[in-house]
Write an enzyme that holds these catalytic residues in place. Structure first.
Site, PDB file in Angstrom:
ATOM      1  N   HIS A  73      45.417  45.935  68.388  1.00 51.22           N
ATOM      2  CA  HIS A  73      44.343  46.083  67.413  1.00 51.22           C
ATOM      3  C   HIS A  73      44.196  47.542  66.996  1.00 51.22           C
ATOM      4  O   HIS A  73      44.330  48.464  67.806  1.00 51.22           O
ATOM      5  CB  HIS A  73      43.012  45.605  68.006  1.00 51.22           C
ATOM      6  CG  HIS A  73      42.823  44.124  67.937  1.00 51.22           C
ATOM      7  ND1 HIS A  73      42.834  43.413  66.753  1.00 51.22           N
ATOM      8  CD2 HIS A  73      42.610  43.201  68.925  1.00 51.22           C
ATOM      9  CE1 HIS A  73      42.635  42.132  67.002  1.00 51.22           C
ATOM     10  NE2 HIS A  73      42.503  41.971  68.315  1.00 51.22           N
ATOM     11  N   CYS A 123      46.119  47.280  62.407  1.00 48.00           N
ATOM     12  CA  CYS A 123      45.275  47.442  61.235  1.00 48.00           C
ATOM     13  C   CYS A 123      44.825  48.896  61.100  1.00 48.00           C
ATOM     14  O   CYS A 123      44.713  49.619  62.090  1.00 48.00           O
ATOM     15  CB  CYS A 123      44.047  46.535  61.336  1.00 48.00           C
ATOM     16  SG  CYS A 123      44.443  44.776  61.492  1.00 48.00           S
TER      17      CYS A 123
END
Length: 319
Positions: free
Chosen positions: A92, A148
């Site tokens: 992440h 991301c």
């Protein structure tokens, strides 16, 4: 003889609300690529694999924040001139508010260790100070971040930022913005109506966002390849470190966790390896362009290339 060192981090966040599927596979696939095709040794002396598989809990290979920072220090210190380094992270990515005022978005990019819910994220400034600043300037580090909001995740001072249409120079991108403004003006000139006014607002809004994105790309700052300096408060450009970072997407985008050929994987990691397996001898700019072409077939994310200095993008990948 030059040494090759690699640190590969893959986090699936097992058993949490944030669980991903392909990040550990990314690390395994990249390990095979580095060992089989780029001459890296799988020895624990030269390559560290970190993942949140249950067997790693309680060991230095479990990717909590403390262990990640220690592993990064192992990678970038005590190296000799000519050594070749690799760092990859699949997991992440996030953003936290920037207090320095040096990011147009108002946020810093982050990565998320397995314990980020308890102990926080690692910001782009911390990553730069840990990864780039201690490096021997005569070593080369290649970074691949498949997460991301990764465009500025290491705050490298120069960035190659292709747009969604594949335009790669300032003239083309300026032209796009001008066309948006012209289209809005033509709508208004052709007679007022609420629907036309809304359409014009949408077009002008797109142009405003577009030109805001070019604030750091004034004519004197952008070369013919579109290489532009980032404007970080710390003036990282004075460090002159030989660092090249491929990131899965722009700061404001997400990076896909997907399945290819039946196996969970990160889209950027897959495209990067596929591109280099098809043609191992490519320049940095070619890798960026070909990776973008691979991703564009299925995904909206736009990969980026950042550099530690104002380097020649046409030089061959040194890995």
């Amino acid at each position: 003889m030059a040494r090759k060192k690699a640190l590969l981090i893959g986090i699936n966040y097992f058993g949490t609300d944030h669980e991903l599927n392909g990040c550990i596979n990314d690390s395994e696939n990249l390990r095979s690529f580095l060992v089989d095709e780029r001459g890296f040794s799988p020895s624990g002396h030269d390559m560290v694999m970190m993942s949140d598989i249950p067997e790693n809990e309680g060991t230095p290979f479990y990717p909590n924040g403390e262990n990640i920072m220690a592993a990064i220090n192992w990678l970038v210190t005590r190296n000799q001139p000519g050594d070749v380094l690799w760092l990859s992270y699949s997991g992440h990515g996030g953003q936290v508010r920037n207090d320095d005022g040096d990011r147009p978005s108002g946020f810093d990019d982050t990565i998320c260790p397995v314990d980020f819910s308890e102990n926080g994220q690692i910001t782009s400034e911390i990553l730069h100070r840990a990864i780039v600043s201690p490096m021997n300037p005569e070593c080369r580090l290649t970074i691949l971040f498949d997460c991301c909001h990764s465009g500025s995740a290491c705050e490298l001072p120069y960035v190659f930022r292709p747009d969604e249409e594949g335009n790669v120079n300032l003239v083309d991108t300026i032209k796009k913005g001008v066309e948006l403004v012209r289209a809005a003006g033509e709508l208004i000139d052709s007679g007022f109506s609420m629907s036309k006014f809304d359409d014009a607002k949408m077009l002008l809004g797109g142009a405003t966002d577009f030109f805001n994105g070019l604030h750091h790309r004034r004519d004197e700052d952008v070369d013919e390849d579109g290489l532009a300096p980032e404007n970080f408060e710390e003036h990282w450009e004075t460090e002159g470190k030989d660092v090249w970072m491929f990131s899965g997407c722009a700061d404001n985008q997400t990076s896909a966790d997907t399945s290819i050929a039946g196996a969970p994987t990160g889209a950027m990691s897959w495209a990067f390896v596929r591109t280099l397996r098809e043609n191992p001898e490519q320049s940095y700019i070619n890798i960026l362009q070909n990776t973008r072409e691979e991703l564009a077939q299925k995904f909206s994310q736009i990969p980026q290339l950042s550099c530690g200095g104002h380097y020649d993008l046409d030089q061959a990948l040194a890995l």
